[in-house]
Scaffold this active site. Structure first.
Site, PDB file in Angstrom:
ATOM      1  N   HIS A  28       0.592  -1.115   0.442  1.00 49.60           N
ATOM      2  CA  HIS A  28      -0.087   0.207  -0.227  1.00 49.60           C
ATOM      3  C   HIS A  28       0.894   1.359   0.082  1.00 49.60           C
ATOM      4  CE1 HIS A  28      -2.532  -2.675   2.458  1.00 49.60           C
ATOM      5  NE2 HIS A  28      -3.266  -2.489   1.301  1.00 49.60           N
ATOM      6  N   LEU A  58      -0.792  -4.397  -8.745  1.00 45.92           N
ATOM      7  CA  LEU A  58      -0.879  -5.126  -9.863  1.00 45.92           C
ATOM      8  C   LEU A  58      -1.089  -6.548  -8.786  1.00 45.92           C
ATOM      9  CD1 LEU A  58       0.830  -4.685 -12.881  1.00 45.92           C
ATOM     10  CD2 LEU A  58      -1.494  -5.213 -12.745  1.00 45.92           C
ATOM     11  N   VAL A  88       4.257  -5.792  -4.526  1.00 42.89           N
ATOM     12  CA  VAL A  88       5.450  -5.636  -3.951  1.00 42.89           C
ATOM     13  C   VAL A  88       5.879  -6.886  -3.300  1.00 42.89           C
ATOM     14  CG1 VAL A  88       6.697  -4.431  -1.623  1.00 42.89           C
ATOM     15  CG2 VAL A  88       5.309  -3.377  -3.178  1.00 42.89           C
TER      16      VAL A  88
HETATM   17  P1  AMP Z   1      -6.431  -3.568  -0.310  1.00 39.33           P
HETATM   18  O1  AMP Z   1      -6.579  -3.051   0.451  1.00 39.33           O
HETATM   19  O2  AMP Z   1      -6.468  -5.197   0.039  1.00 39.33           O
HETATM   20  O3  AMP Z   1      -7.302  -3.297  -0.833  1.00 39.33           O
HETATM   21  O4  AMP Z   1      -5.328  -3.224  -1.571  1.00 39.33           O
HETATM   22  C1  AMP Z   1      -5.257  -1.516  -1.828  1.00 39.33           C
HETATM   23  C2  AMP Z   1      -4.270  -1.653  -2.827  1.00 39.33           C
HETATM   24  O5  AMP Z   1      -3.060  -2.132  -2.714  1.00 39.33           O
HETATM   25  C3  AMP Z   1      -4.488  -2.217  -4.101  1.00 39.33           C
HETATM   26  O6  AMP Z   1      -5.116  -1.435  -5.603  1.00 39.33           O
HETATM   27  C4  AMP Z   1      -3.997  -3.298  -3.650  1.00 39.33           C
HETATM   28  O7  AMP Z   1      -3.371  -4.151  -5.364  1.00 39.33           O
HETATM   29  C5  AMP Z   1      -2.877  -2.720  -3.832  1.00 39.33           C
HETATM   30  N1  AMP Z   1      -1.269  -3.600  -2.575  1.00 39.33           N
HETATM   31  C6  AMP Z   1      -2.155  -5.250  -2.309  1.00 39.33           C
HETATM   32  N2  AMP Z   1      -0.468  -6.124  -1.919  1.00 39.33           N
HETATM   33  C7  AMP Z   1      -0.036  -4.904  -2.269  1.00 39.33           C
HETATM   34  C8  AMP Z   1       1.533  -5.827  -3.135  1.00 39.33           C
HETATM   35  N3  AMP Z   1       2.262  -6.885  -2.330  1.00 39.33           N
HETATM   36  N4  AMP Z   1       2.132  -4.749  -3.502  1.00 39.33           N
HETATM   37  C9  AMP Z   1       1.408  -3.730  -4.580  1.00 39.33           C
HETATM   38  N5  AMP Z   1      -0.009  -3.208  -4.092  1.00 39.33           N
HETATM   39  C10 AMP Z   1      -0.745  -4.060  -3.656  1.00 39.33           C
END
Ligand code: AMP
Length: 286
Positions: free
Chosen positions: A37, A148, A176
């Protein structure tokens, strides 16, 4: 960093930013922040005058029996991390403010949802598209940042922005990972010690599949068999391991163009997803 909880307050603040001609980068999340994030916030901070991050565990994208209630939450820690990463505004609305009374309209996603996570999480992407339409109208971002790691979500948002003529640039950011390759996820905290040791096999399996493609394999079945054989050595249960054109998410008889190799694996308390996107044409040129 300004911390807002009311949609009305956010509208007023955004109106002010827009009247000042400032560009706005938007990072929607469900919180329990990790480096994934924060990378989105850091990128948004470099590319925009103002960064708005939302933390909202959106009830309409969780199905019955999914982990809406149990989804990890830690707003105090999140606020500190968001500010350190460069967020100017942290917006944490309540479900009753985002969904006032009975809803008149919901967004229905028609394509890119019948495979991967969409196949088993019926209605999930309708919930995602609906809440993002609300957020996009509130935040009026210049750019919106998506990871992604959730490549199907990025593909759905790409379709939403295009079909609804939204004046927003989608910025897709690479996954990440932990040092051992496991994709960072808020749900990793639910892995047992043993499962945490096994979980990096998911990315290793995807890498092996990608290697095969790099070496010239063009039959999706062969690549998928390699991936599933490796993951089957873990205690996780494969929900899917699939290969599609990206971002269309349509099946391919022979691999070509941009493709996504993706899988979901169910461990005892956490369902993990991961993927690799491969531009075969680019590989062939290089
Ligand atoms: P979430 O809180 O899981 O809904 O994620 C919020 C945003 O962070 C979304 O656009 C996810 O794709 C991104 N995100 C979550 N985990 C990762 C990661 N490991 N690397 C890159 N972006 C991430």
């Amino acid at each position: 960093m300004k911390q807002l909880t009311e949609t009305q307050q956010l509208k007023e603040l955004i109106a002010q930013y827009r009247s000042e001609g400032r560009t706005i980068g938007f990072v929607p999340t469900m919180g329990f922040l990790h480096e994934g994030h924060l990378t989105l916030v850091e990128k948004a901070s470099k590319e925009n005058d103002i960064v708005v991050m939302s933390i909202f565990v959106n009830p309409t994208q969780f199905g019955p029996g999914e982990d809406y209630e149990a989804y990890p939450r830690d707003l105090k820690r999140d606020a500190r991390l968001a500010e350190q990463a460069g967020a100017d505004v942290l917006f944490t609305p309540s479900p009753s403010d985002m969904y006032k009374g009975e809803q008149n309209v919901a967004v229905q996603v028609k394509r890119r949802t019948d495979v991967l996570c969409g196949a088993s999480r019926v209605g999930h992407f309708d919930g995602v598209a609906t809440v993002l339409t609300k957020f996009f109208n509130l935040v009026k971002p210049t750019r919106a940042y998506f990871g992604l790691k959730d490549a199907q979500q990025a593909a759905v948002v790409d379709g939403l922005i295009e079909d609804f003529f939204m004046d927003i640039e989608l910025v897709a950011v690479d996954t990440v990972r932990e040092e051992d390759g496991l994709a960072k996820s808020s749900r990793n905290v639910y892995l047992t010690e043993q499962e945490r040791k096994e979980a990096p096999m998911i990315y290793k399996a995807l890498q092996q599949g990608a290697e095969l493609i790099k070496d010239g394999e063009r039959n999706p079945e062969t690549v998928i068999k390699t991936v599933t054989d490796i993951i089957e050595n873990t205690s996780g249960v494969i929900d899917y391991a699939e290969l599609y054109a990206y971002p269309e998410l349509t099946p391919l008889k022979t691999l070509n163009g941009k493709v996504i190799l993706a899988c979901a694996v169910q461990f005892s308390k956490a369902r993990l997803i991961d993927n690799i996107i491969i531009d075969i044409d680019e590989w062939e040129r290089s």
